[in-house]
Scaffold this motif. Structure first.
Motif, PDB file in Angstrom:
ATOM      1  N   PRO A   4      47.213  41.838  27.020  1.00  0.00           N
ATOM      2  CA  PRO A   4      46.290  42.964  26.807  1.00  0.00           C
ATOM      3  C   PRO A   4      44.890  42.751  27.382  1.00  0.00           C
ATOM      4  CG  PRO A   4      47.534  42.519  24.805  1.00  0.00           C
ATOM      5  CD  PRO A   4      47.879  41.421  25.776  1.00  0.00           C
ATOM      6  N   LYS A   5      44.359  41.547  27.304  1.00  0.00           N
ATOM      7  CA  LYS A   5      43.007  41.302  27.855  1.00  0.00           C
ATOM      8  C   LYS A   5      43.009  41.414  29.380  1.00  0.00           C
ATOM      9  CE  LYS A   5      40.551  40.609  24.204  1.00  0.00           C
ATOM     10  NZ  LYS A   5      39.400  41.431  23.872  1.00  0.00           N
ATOM     11  N   HIS A   6      44.057  40.942  30.024  1.00  0.00           N
ATOM     12  CA  HIS A   6      44.164  41.084  31.468  1.00  0.00           C
ATOM     13  C   HIS A   6      44.327  42.552  31.841  1.00  0.00           C
ATOM     14  CE1 HIS A   6      46.527  41.056  35.320  1.00  0.00           C
ATOM     15  NE2 HIS A   6      45.458  40.363  35.662  1.00  0.00           N
ATOM     16  N   GLN A   7      45.137  43.275  31.083  1.00  0.00           N
ATOM     17  CA  GLN A   7      45.350  44.692  31.360  1.00  0.00           C
ATOM     18  C   GLN A   7      44.076  45.509  31.152  1.00  0.00           C
ATOM     19  OE1 GLN A   7      47.971  46.225  32.873  1.00  0.00           O
ATOM     20  NE2 GLN A   7      48.492  44.071  33.235  1.00  0.00           N
ATOM     21  N   GLU A   8      43.226  45.110  30.212  1.00  0.00           N
ATOM     22  CA  GLU A   8      41.917  45.770  30.044  1.00  0.00           C
ATOM     23  C   GLU A   8      41.079  45.610  31.304  1.00  0.00           C
ATOM     24  OE1 GLU A   8      39.785  44.368  26.605  1.00  0.00           O
ATOM     25  OE2 GLU A   8      41.463  44.815  25.261  1.00  0.00           O
ATOM     26  N   LEU A   9      41.084  44.408  31.876  1.00  0.00           N
ATOM     27  CA  LEU A   9      40.333  44.172  33.107  1.00  0.00           C
ATOM     28  C   LEU A   9      40.919  44.982  34.260  1.00  0.00           C
ATOM     29  CD1 LEU A   9      38.101  42.748  34.679  1.00  0.00           C
ATOM     30  CD2 LEU A   9      39.689  40.815  34.993  1.00  0.00           C
ATOM     31  N   VAL A  10      42.231  45.025  34.375  1.00  0.00           N
ATOM     32  CA  VAL A  10      42.882  45.808  35.424  1.00  0.00           C
ATOM     33  C   VAL A  10      42.487  47.281  35.308  1.00  0.00           C
ATOM     34  CG1 VAL A  10      45.120  46.644  36.268  1.00  0.00           C
ATOM     35  CG2 VAL A  10      44.819  44.215  35.713  1.00  0.00           C
ATOM     36  N   SER A  11      42.476  47.805  34.097  1.00  0.00           N
ATOM     37  CA  SER A  11      42.077  49.204  33.883  1.00  0.00           C
ATOM     38  C   SER A  11      40.638  49.443  34.323  1.00  0.00           C
ATOM     39  CB  SER A  11      42.240  49.588  32.413  1.00  0.00           C
ATOM     40  OG  SER A  11      43.589  49.597  32.057  1.00  0.00           O
ATOM     41  N   TYR A  12      39.743  48.500  33.978  1.00  0.00           N
ATOM     42  CA  TYR A  12      38.343  48.649  34.378  1.00  0.00           C
ATOM     43  C   TYR A  12      38.207  48.594  35.900  1.00  0.00           C
ATOM     44  CZ  TYR A  12      33.316  48.137  34.631  1.00  0.00           C
ATOM     45  OH  TYR A  12      31.992  48.326  34.936  1.00  0.00           O
ATOM     46  N   LEU A  13      38.936  47.695  36.540  1.00  0.00           N
ATOM     47  CA  LEU A  13      38.895  47.608  38.001  1.00  0.00           C
ATOM     48  C   LEU A  13      39.252  48.952  38.636  1.00  0.00           C
ATOM     49  CD1 LEU A  13      40.651  44.168  38.374  1.00  0.00           C
ATOM     50  CD2 LEU A  13      38.381  44.692  39.273  1.00  0.00           C
ATOM     51  N   LYS A  14      40.305  49.565  38.151  1.00  0.00           N
ATOM     52  CA  LYS A  14      40.734  50.865  38.679  1.00  0.00           C
ATOM     53  C   LYS A  14      39.704  51.943  38.388  1.00  0.00           C
ATOM     54  CE  LYS A  14      45.646  49.791  38.340  1.00  0.00           C
ATOM     55  NZ  LYS A  14      46.901  50.089  37.622  1.00  0.00           N
ATOM     56  N   GLU A  15      39.126  51.879  37.200  1.00  0.00           N
ATOM     57  CA  GLU A  15      38.134  52.876  36.783  1.00  0.00           C
ATOM     58  C   GLU A  15      36.898  52.870  37.679  1.00  0.00           C
ATOM     59  OE1 GLU A  15      35.071  53.047  33.051  1.00  0.00           O
ATOM     60  OE2 GLU A  15      37.158  52.573  32.584  1.00  0.00           O
ATOM     61  N   VAL A  16      36.475  51.684  38.129  1.00  0.00           N
ATOM     62  CA  VAL A  16      35.242  51.592  38.914  1.00  0.00           C
ATOM     63  C   VAL A  16      35.464  51.630  40.421  1.00  0.00           C
ATOM     64  CG1 VAL A  16      34.010  50.387  37.068  1.00  0.00           C
ATOM     65  CG2 VAL A  16      35.131  49.046  38.880  1.00  0.00           C
ATOM     66  N   GLY A  17      36.715  51.836  40.865  1.00  0.00           N
ATOM     67  CA  GLY A  17      36.912  52.078  42.286  1.00  0.00           C
ATOM     68  C   GLY A  17      37.649  51.006  43.065  1.00  0.00           C
ATOM     69  N   LEU A  18      38.506  50.239  42.436  1.00  0.00           N
ATOM     70  CA  LEU A  18      39.325  49.273  43.161  1.00  0.00           C
ATOM     71  C   LEU A  18      40.180  50.005  44.181  1.00  0.00           C
ATOM     72  CD1 LEU A  18      40.368  46.274  43.287  1.00  0.00           C
ATOM     73  CD2 LEU A  18      42.211  47.041  41.779  1.00  0.00           C
ATOM     74  N   THR A  19      40.163  49.538  45.431  1.00  0.00           N
ATOM     75  CA  THR A  19      40.966  50.183  46.467  1.00  0.00           C
ATOM     76  C   THR A  19      42.079  49.284  46.992  1.00  0.00           C
ATOM     77  OG1 THR A  19      39.454  49.486  48.223  1.00  0.00           O
ATOM     78  CG2 THR A  19      39.085  51.672  47.230  1.00  0.00           C
ATOM     79  N   ASP A  20      41.938  47.972  46.856  1.00  0.00           N
ATOM     80  CA  ASP A  20      42.963  47.064  47.368  1.00  0.00           C
ATOM     81  C   ASP A  20      42.792  45.699  46.723  1.00  0.00           C
ATOM     82  OD1 ASP A  20      45.119  46.200  48.888  1.00  0.00           O
ATOM     83  OD2 ASP A  20      43.994  46.072  50.771  1.00  0.00           O
ATOM     84  N   ILE A  21      43.911  44.990  46.599  1.00  0.00           N
ATOM     85  CA  ILE A  21      43.880  43.604  46.151  1.00  0.00           C
ATOM     86  C   ILE A  21      44.794  42.777  47.050  1.00  0.00           C
ATOM     87  CG2 ILE A  21      43.348  44.125  43.731  1.00  0.00           C
ATOM     88  CD1 ILE A  21      46.289  43.463  43.094  1.00  0.00           C
ATOM     89  N   LEU A  22      44.508  41.501  47.102  1.00  0.00           N
ATOM     90  CA  LEU A  22      45.351  40.532  47.779  1.00  0.00           C
ATOM     91  C   LEU A  22      45.618  39.425  46.770  1.00  0.00           C
ATOM     92  CD1 LEU A  22      46.654  39.331  50.345  1.00  0.00           C
ATOM     93  CD2 LEU A  22      44.458  38.229  50.778  1.00  0.00           C
ATOM     94  N   VAL A  23      46.880  39.112  46.525  1.00  0.00           N
ATOM     95  CA  VAL A  23      47.235  38.117  45.519  1.00  0.00           C
ATOM     96  C   VAL A  23      48.086  37.029  46.164  1.00  0.00           C
ATOM     97  CG1 VAL A  23      48.416  37.689  43.330  1.00  0.00           C
ATOM     98  CG2 VAL A  23      47.209  39.855  43.693  1.00  0.00           C
ATOM     99  N   LEU A  24      47.730  35.785  45.896  1.00  0.00           N
ATOM    100  CA  LEU A  24      48.518  34.631  46.311  1.00  0.00           C
ATOM    101  C   LEU A  24      48.783  33.775  45.087  1.00  0.00           C
ATOM    102  CD1 LEU A  24      46.461  33.563  49.449  1.00  0.00           C
ATOM    103  CD2 LEU A  24      48.647  34.749  49.456  1.00  0.00           C
ATOM    104  N   ASP A  25      50.023  33.379  44.894  1.00  0.00           N
ATOM    105  CA  ASP A  25      50.400  32.470  43.819  1.00  0.00           C
ATOM    106  C   ASP A  25      51.172  31.314  44.450  1.00  0.00           C
ATOM    107  OD1 ASP A  25      49.480  34.076  41.602  1.00  0.00           O
ATOM    108  OD2 ASP A  25      51.196  35.376  41.929  1.00  0.00           O
ATOM    109  N   PHE A  26      50.759  30.089  44.123  1.00  0.00           N
ATOM    110  CA  PHE A  26      51.503  28.952  44.650  1.00  0.00           C
ATOM    111  C   PHE A  26      51.434  27.783  43.687  1.00  0.00           C
ATOM    112  CE2 PHE A  26      47.257  28.832  46.484  1.00  0.00           C
ATOM    113  CZ  PHE A  26      46.852  27.515  46.316  1.00  0.00           C
ATOM    114  N   GLU A  27      52.434  26.925  43.819  1.00  0.00           N
ATOM    115  CA  GLU A  27      52.516  25.762  42.958  1.00  0.00           C
ATOM    116  C   GLU A  27      51.739  24.616  43.568  1.00  0.00           C
ATOM    117  OE1 GLU A  27      55.812  23.759  40.082  1.00  0.00           O
ATOM    118  OE2 GLU A  27      56.479  25.014  41.737  1.00  0.00           O
ATOM    119  N   ILE A  28      50.980  23.933  42.731  1.00  0.00           N
ATOM    120  CA  ILE A  28      50.224  22.770  43.166  1.00  0.00           C
ATOM    121  C   ILE A  28      51.069  21.539  42.885  1.00  0.00           C
ATOM    122  CG2 ILE A  28      48.128  21.419  42.841  1.00  0.00           C
ATOM    123  CD1 ILE A  28      46.852  24.019  41.769  1.00  0.00           C
ATOM    124  N   GLU A  29      51.318  20.778  43.913  1.00  0.00           N
ATOM    125  CA  GLU A  29      52.157  19.595  43.728  1.00  0.00           C
ATOM    126  C   GLU A  29      51.317  18.349  43.642  1.00  0.00           C
ATOM    127  OE1 GLU A  29      55.332  19.496  46.528  1.00  0.00           O
ATOM    128  OE2 GLU A  29      55.607  21.635  46.410  1.00  0.00           O
TER     129      GLU A  29
END
Length: 98
Positions: free
Chosen positions: A73-98
């Motif tokens: 829920p806390k992450h989703q609150e931030l996502v909602s705020y991002l959209k509310e203030v004009g987010l137009t694009d995101i780039l996401v990378l996830d990787f494992e640190i060895e």
């Protein structure tokens, strides 16, 4: 460990105050969501960013912690705020640190 990196782009109406609020809110996620080892967020200063204005990195204990993070829920609150203030694009990378 898992490294989660996100870049954010906004429309021309997004204010510097709103971007500062995003940074403030993002910093609180470490205290609210289990499994986060470290979190950093800030304003881009590089000219190589292809228009991405804010950056976020979150280090998680494992993949399960990353899976908990997305729908939390806390992450989703931030996502909602991002959209509310004009987010137009995101780039996401996830990787494992060895």
């Amino acid at each position: 460990m898992i490294e989660h990196i996100v870049g954010f782009k906004f429309n021309e109406n997004t204010t510097s105050e709103q971007k500062a609020e995003i940074i403030k809110r993002a910093k609180t996620l470490k205290d609210d969501i289990p499994g986060i080892v470290s979190l950093a967020v800030g304003t881009n200063f590089s000219e190589r960013s292809k228009g991405f204005e804010l950056g976020l990195t979150v280090r998680f204990e494992n993949r399960e912690a990353l899976e908990v993070y997305g729908p939390h829920p806390k992450h989703q609150e931030l996502v909602s705020y991002l959209k509310e203030v004009g987010l137009t694009d995101i780039l996401v990378l996830d990787f494992e640190i060895e």
